[in-house]
Design an enzyme around this catalytic site. Structure first.
Site, PDB file in Angstrom:
ATOM      1  N   HIS A 252       0.839  -1.199   0.000  1.00  0.00           N
ATOM      2  CA  HIS A 252       0.000   0.000   0.000  1.00  0.00           C
ATOM      3  C   HIS A 252       0.875   1.249   0.000  1.00  0.00           C
ATOM      4  O   HIS A 252       1.957   1.261   0.563  1.00  0.00           O
ATOM      5  CB  HIS A 252      -1.013  -0.008   1.149  1.00  0.00           C
ATOM      6  CG  HIS A 252      -0.453  -0.119   2.533  1.00  0.00           C
ATOM      7  ND1 HIS A 252       0.017   0.967   3.231  1.00  0.00           N
ATOM      8  CD2 HIS A 252      -0.298  -1.187   3.363  1.00  0.00           C
ATOM      9  CE1 HIS A 252       0.416   0.581   4.436  1.00  0.00           C
ATOM     10  NE2 HIS A 252       0.256  -0.720   4.543  1.00  0.00           N
TER      11      HIS A 252
ATOM     12  N   ASP B 221      -0.015   4.260   1.102  1.00  0.00           N
ATOM     13  CA  ASP B 221      -0.316   5.257   2.141  1.00  0.00           C
ATOM     14  C   ASP B 221       0.337   4.871   3.468  1.00  0.00           C
ATOM     15  O   ASP B 221       0.747   3.728   3.672  1.00  0.00           O
ATOM     16  CB  ASP B 221      -1.833   5.387   2.325  1.00  0.00           C
ATOM     17  CG  ASP B 221      -2.511   4.054   2.649  1.00  0.00           C
ATOM     18  OD1 ASP B 221      -2.083   3.011   2.116  1.00  0.00           O
ATOM     19  OD2 ASP B 221      -3.455   4.051   3.462  1.00  0.00           O
TER      20      ASP B 221
ATOM     21  N   ASP C 226       6.289   0.104   7.174  1.00  0.00           N
ATOM     22  CA  ASP C 226       4.886  -0.159   6.826  1.00  0.00           C
ATOM     23  C   ASP C 226       4.378   0.911   5.885  1.00  0.00           C
ATOM     24  O   ASP C 226       3.801   1.873   6.335  1.00  0.00           O
ATOM     25  CB  ASP C 226       4.053  -0.228   8.111  1.00  0.00           C
ATOM     26  CG  ASP C 226       2.623  -0.675   7.858  1.00  0.00           C
ATOM     27  OD1 ASP C 226       2.311  -1.068   6.720  1.00  0.00           O
ATOM     28  OD2 ASP C 226       1.819  -0.611   8.787  1.00  0.00           O
TER      29      ASP C 226
ATOM     30  N   GLU D 210      -5.072   1.884   2.336  1.00  0.00           N
ATOM     31  CA  GLU D 210      -5.124   0.660   3.152  1.00  0.00           C
ATOM     32  C   GLU D 210      -5.321   1.000   4.615  1.00  0.00           C
ATOM     33  O   GLU D 210      -5.968   0.267   5.361  1.00  0.00           O
ATOM     34  CB  GLU D 210      -3.844  -0.157   2.961  1.00  0.00           C
ATOM     35  CG  GLU D 210      -3.919  -1.562   3.517  1.00  0.00           C
ATOM     36  CD  GLU D 210      -3.434  -1.710   4.950  1.00  0.00           C
ATOM     37  OE1 GLU D 210      -3.584  -2.804   5.512  1.00  0.00           O
ATOM     38  OE2 GLU D 210      -2.887  -0.732   5.518  1.00  0.00           O
ATOM     39  N   GLU D 211      -4.720   2.113   5.052  1.00  0.00           N
ATOM     40  CA  GLU D 211      -4.770   2.474   6.463  1.00  0.00           C
ATOM     41  C   GLU D 211      -6.086   3.140   6.860  1.00  0.00           C
ATOM     42  O   GLU D 211      -6.290   3.463   8.028  1.00  0.00           O
ATOM     43  CB  GLU D 211      -3.605   3.413   6.818  1.00  0.00           C
ATOM     44  CG  GLU D 211      -2.213   2.858   6.521  1.00  0.00           C
ATOM     45  CD  GLU D 211      -1.759   1.790   7.516  1.00  0.00           C
ATOM     46  OE1 GLU D 211      -2.571   1.357   8.361  1.00  0.00           O
ATOM     47  OE2 GLU D 211      -0.599   1.385   7.428  1.00  0.00           O
TER      48      GLU D 211
ATOM     49  N   GLU E  31       3.741  -6.604   4.068  1.00  0.00           N
ATOM     50  CA  GLU E  31       3.557  -5.966   5.386  1.00  0.00           C
ATOM     51  C   GLU E  31       4.697  -6.378   6.313  1.00  0.00           C
ATOM     52  O   GLU E  31       5.240  -7.473   6.197  1.00  0.00           O
ATOM     53  CB  GLU E  31       2.219  -6.417   6.007  1.00  0.00           C
ATOM     54  CG  GLU E  31       0.991  -5.751   5.420  1.00  0.00           C
ATOM     55  CD  GLU E  31       0.810  -4.311   5.879  1.00  0.00           C
ATOM     56  OE1 GLU E  31       1.489  -3.885   6.837  1.00  0.00           O
ATOM     57  OE2 GLU E  31       0.008  -3.594   5.260  1.00  0.00           O
TER      58      GLU E  31
HETATM   59 ZN    ZN Z   1       0.585  -1.803   6.312  1.00  0.00          ZN
END
Ligand code: ZN
Length: 325
Positions: free
Chosen positions: A80, A82, A112, A144-145, A169
């Protein structure tokens, strides 16, 4: 001069230096398009064919799919774009610059997980379509967050399925092949308020909720007896009573009460079944002639996932990382 893909650390640094916070709080939420642009440029340079897919109704967000090679199947490396927000002044390093300290790289999104996308590009450096029997697909998603709109839009598009996907991840390089699902539900009971001095005036929603909670607790016990998977640190499905609010004053019969719960189902339990069972048990637990019940999902929810331990992708990940899944 022919264009080349920048060195790995330069890519990581540029990704970190390009803020792409996503948040359900609009005052923190930023576009991810600048990150997508960087990735598109590097991936095109690396010979991938790149598609940028804008997210419907979010004009400042997009997903990216980059493909090297052709045909069906293939491997997806997914990350991801973001990050979560950060606490101003509580970082020991600049969150928007890569700082190497004690053999680690610090920066918002270094673990992350913006760096993973740079690492995926690095891993493909020098590969051409001719080297591949099946396509290599690098996927960069939005939000995603926060809303998960990026992943959701990809599902809606019904794109061809790859053979396997690795999501980068941070797990300390331990391959994770199973994950619990999540759902968050709200239960509202409406009765009738009235003065406390005469209970016959009303139907107390808080008292009805006590019965509902008892029923949900019993259901939790059943779930935890029926489902067990010791691959998980918490080997049973969980159900948390997280929020409750009802009534306004001690001398008034509580007219309305809302409860919010969080359920983390194990692989093998579907979200639909969980929701149906909850609705079923809650409606049976109170007298519906005097009380109204409303159950709604607070989030879309995510199904649990399980990739068989014996699958080629899990074995390959174990071999490459030296860690058991
Ligand atoms: Zn993540």
């Amino acid at each position: 001069m022919t264009k080349v893909v920048p060195p790995l650390l330069t890519m990581i640094n540029e990704l970190i230096a390009t803020p792409s916070i996503s948040s359900v709080n609009p005052s923190f939420d930023l576009s991810n398009l600048n990150v997508i642009e960087l990735l598109a440029d590097w991936l095109e340079t690396a010979g991938f064919s790149v598609e940028v897919l804008p997210i419907p109704n979010q004009k400042n967000k997009a997903n990216l799919i980059a493909t090297l090679g052709s045909g069906s199947g293939g491997l997806v490396l997914s990350g991801h774009t973001d990050t979560v927000p950060y606490d101003e002044g509580r970082w020991q390093h600049d969150p928007f610059k890569i700082t190497e300290d004690n053999n680690k790289l610090y920066g918002l999104g270094s673990a992350d997980m913006k760096s993973f996308i740079a690492l995926a590009i690095e891993a493909a450096r020098g590969l051409t379509a001719n080297d591949l029997k099946q396509p290599l697909i690098i996927l960069a998603t939005a939000d995603e967050e926060s809303s998960m709109s990026g992943a959701r839009d990809l599902v809606k598009r019904k794109l061809p399925k790859a053979r396997y996907a690795v999501v980068g991840e941070p797990t300390n390089l331990k391959p994770i092949h199973a994950h619990k699902g999540i759902l968050m539900e709200s239960i509202t009971i409406t009765g009738r308020s009235g003065h406390s001095s005469d209970p016959s005036y009303g139907f107390n929603a808080m008292e009805a909720m006590m019965d509902v909670m008892q029923v949900i607790k019993l259901w939790r016990n059943e779930l935890q007896t029926n489902y067990f998977d010791d691959r998980f640190l918490v080997p049973v499905p969980t159900l948390n009573f997280g929020h409750i609010h009802g009534g306004d004053n001690p001398n008034r019969i509580c007219g309305e009460c809302e409860l919010q719960i969080d359920i983390r189902p194990l692989p093998g339990m579907s979200l639909t079944e969980c929701r149906e069972e909850l609705t079923n048990r809650v409606s049976k637990s109170i007298d519906t002639t005097n009380y109204k019940i409303k159950i709604k999902s607070l989030i879309h929810g995510t199904e649990s996932m399980l990739t068989p331990i014996a699958s080629a992708i899990v074995s390959a990940s174990e071999k490459l990382t030296g860690n058991p899944a």
